[in-house]
Motif scaffolding. Structure first.
Motif, PDB file in Angstrom:
ATOM      1  N   THR A 260     -32.903  -5.978 -30.158  1.00  0.00           N
ATOM      2  CA  THR A 260     -33.678  -6.446 -29.007  1.00  0.00           C
ATOM      3  C   THR A 260     -33.129  -7.773 -28.495  1.00  0.00           C
ATOM      4  OG1 THR A 260     -35.673  -5.371 -29.852  1.00  0.00           O
ATOM      5  CG2 THR A 260     -35.980  -7.079 -28.189  1.00  0.00           C
ATOM      6  N   LEU A 261     -32.772  -8.664 -29.425  1.00  0.00           N
ATOM      7  CA  LEU A 261     -32.189  -9.946 -29.049  1.00  0.00           C
ATOM      8  C   LEU A 261     -30.850  -9.747 -28.363  1.00  0.00           C
ATOM      9  CD1 LEU A 261     -32.048 -13.024 -29.094  1.00  0.00           C
ATOM     10  CD2 LEU A 261     -31.135 -12.886 -31.424  1.00  0.00           C
ATOM     11  N   ALA A 262     -30.007  -8.882 -28.910  1.00  0.00           N
ATOM     12  CA  ALA A 262     -28.694  -8.611 -28.334  1.00  0.00           C
ATOM     13  C   ALA A 262     -28.824  -8.049 -26.922  1.00  0.00           C
ATOM     14  CB  ALA A 262     -27.920  -7.641 -29.222  1.00  0.00           C
TER      15      ALA A 262
ATOM     16  N   ALA B 136     -22.572 -15.893 -25.981  1.00  0.00           N
ATOM     17  CA  ALA B 136     -23.669 -14.990 -26.346  1.00  0.00           C
ATOM     18  C   ALA B 136     -23.269 -13.956 -27.391  1.00  0.00           C
ATOM     19  CB  ALA B 136     -24.200 -14.304 -25.093  1.00  0.00           C
ATOM     20  N   ASN B 137     -22.083 -13.346 -27.240  1.00  0.00           N
ATOM     21  CA  ASN B 137     -21.690 -12.285 -28.184  1.00  0.00           C
ATOM     22  C   ASN B 137     -21.463 -12.826 -29.589  1.00  0.00           C
ATOM     23  OD1 ASN B 137     -19.382 -13.656 -27.286  1.00  0.00           O
ATOM     24  ND2 ASN B 137     -18.065 -11.896 -27.644  1.00  0.00           N
ATOM     25  N   LYS B 138     -20.889 -14.030 -29.685  1.00  0.00           N
ATOM     26  CA  LYS B 138     -20.684 -14.645 -30.994  1.00  0.00           C
ATOM     27  C   LYS B 138     -22.024 -15.075 -31.595  1.00  0.00           C
ATOM     28  CE  LYS B 138     -16.152 -14.540 -31.176  1.00  0.00           C
ATOM     29  NZ  LYS B 138     -15.362 -15.775 -31.032  1.00  0.00           N
TER      30      LYS B 138
ATOM     31  N   GLY C 225     -22.669 -14.514 -18.508  1.00  0.00           N
ATOM     32  CA  GLY C 225     -22.192 -15.883 -18.500  1.00  0.00           C
ATOM     33  C   GLY C 225     -23.085 -16.872 -19.226  1.00  0.00           C
ATOM     34  N   ALA C 226     -23.967 -16.373 -20.087  1.00  0.00           N
ATOM     35  CA  ALA C 226     -24.893 -17.264 -20.797  1.00  0.00           C
ATOM     36  C   ALA C 226     -24.261 -17.839 -22.051  1.00  0.00           C
ATOM     37  CB  ALA C 226     -26.165 -16.517 -21.146  1.00  0.00           C
ATOM     38  N   LYS C 227     -24.546 -19.087 -22.309  1.00  0.00           N
ATOM     39  CA  LYS C 227     -24.252 -19.713 -23.600  1.00  0.00           C
ATOM     40  C   LYS C 227     -25.601 -20.033 -24.229  1.00  0.00           C
ATOM     41  CE  LYS C 227     -19.695 -21.750 -22.821  1.00  0.00           C
ATOM     42  NZ  LYS C 227     -19.056 -21.025 -23.921  1.00  0.00           N
ATOM     43  N   VAL C 228     -25.779 -19.627 -25.457  1.00  0.00           N
ATOM     44  CA  VAL C 228     -27.085 -19.764 -26.096  1.00  0.00           C
ATOM     45  C   VAL C 228     -26.938 -20.382 -27.478  1.00  0.00           C
ATOM     46  CG1 VAL C 228     -28.136 -17.846 -24.846  1.00  0.00           C
ATOM     47  CG2 VAL C 228     -26.960 -17.418 -27.000  1.00  0.00           C
TER      48      VAL C 228
END
Length: 204
Positions: free
Chosen positions: A185-187, A164-166, A195-198
């Motif tokens: 807003t997205l961040a 997510a952070n990348k 623990g999300a991968k997006v």
């Protein structure tokens, strides 16, 4: 609990259901493990696909957001499918606000390890490496650090999933003309899903 452990538990449970012993005369354990329904259950629970690696070259058009919520607790994983669907709907809206939407975004991977991402009228080029054996894609944009993505397949679609952070950095790079408020807003949304991968769901 790893997916393999879950599958073993599930298979054993199936074998000891009433009538399962009779069914063994016509179905082997291998038949059960190769059953498409069982593979579908595994995909729904883990957010990944057991399909074989694909050829990444060619042009892939953006069809929507993609995400996977990772957890070692199988009960949480079972409930993650609902949370994943909810997050993807929210991401679709947020992506559209920064210009990433169906018909306006694509990825083209060439045989010479170069690629181009198009968002609206803007094009962003770079190089990539793809490991078919483990489904790992590394994108290197000319003005951005290396980005590792997991490539997941589902039918004719592929999903590129980033930490997510990348991913926030990638969207910021691809949406230079968007307002800072939209990016923030997205961040904030992604930070609320631990623990999300997006990433992106793509289709040829």
């Amino acid at each position: 609990m790893k997916r393999s452990s879950f599958l073993i538990t599930l298979v054993l449970g199936m074998l000891f259901l009433p009538g399962a012993l009779k069914a063994q005369s016509s179905f082997s354990l291998g038949d059960i493990l190769n059953n498409k329904t069982l593979n579908g259950i595994a995909e729904a629970v883990t957010g990944t696909s057991s399909a074989s690696a694909i050829d990444i070259t060619g042009t892939w058009k953006y069809k929507g957001s993609a995400c996977a919520l990772e957890s070692d607790n199988i009960v949480k994983k079972a409930g993650a499918s609902i949370a994943t669907s909810t997050l993807e709907k929210k991401l679709d809206t947020k992506f559209a606000s920064v210009g990433i939407k169906s018909g306006a975004c694509s990825f083209t991977f060439s045989n010479d390890s170069s690629f181009v991402t198009k968002v609206g009228k803007k094009s962003y080029s770079g190089t990539y490496s793809y490991n078919k054996s483990n489904g790992t894609l590394v994108l290197t944009y000319l003005q951005l650090m290396n980005l590792n993505a997991a490539v997941k397949t589902s039918g004719n679609n592929v999903s590129l999933l980033f930490d997510a952070n990348k991913f926030v950095k990638l969207v910021t790079y691809l949406s230079k003309t968007s307002s800072k408020t939209s990016i923030k807003t997205l961040a904030a949304l992604l930070n609320s899903y631990e623990g999300a991968k997006v990433g992106f769901k793509l289709e040829k």
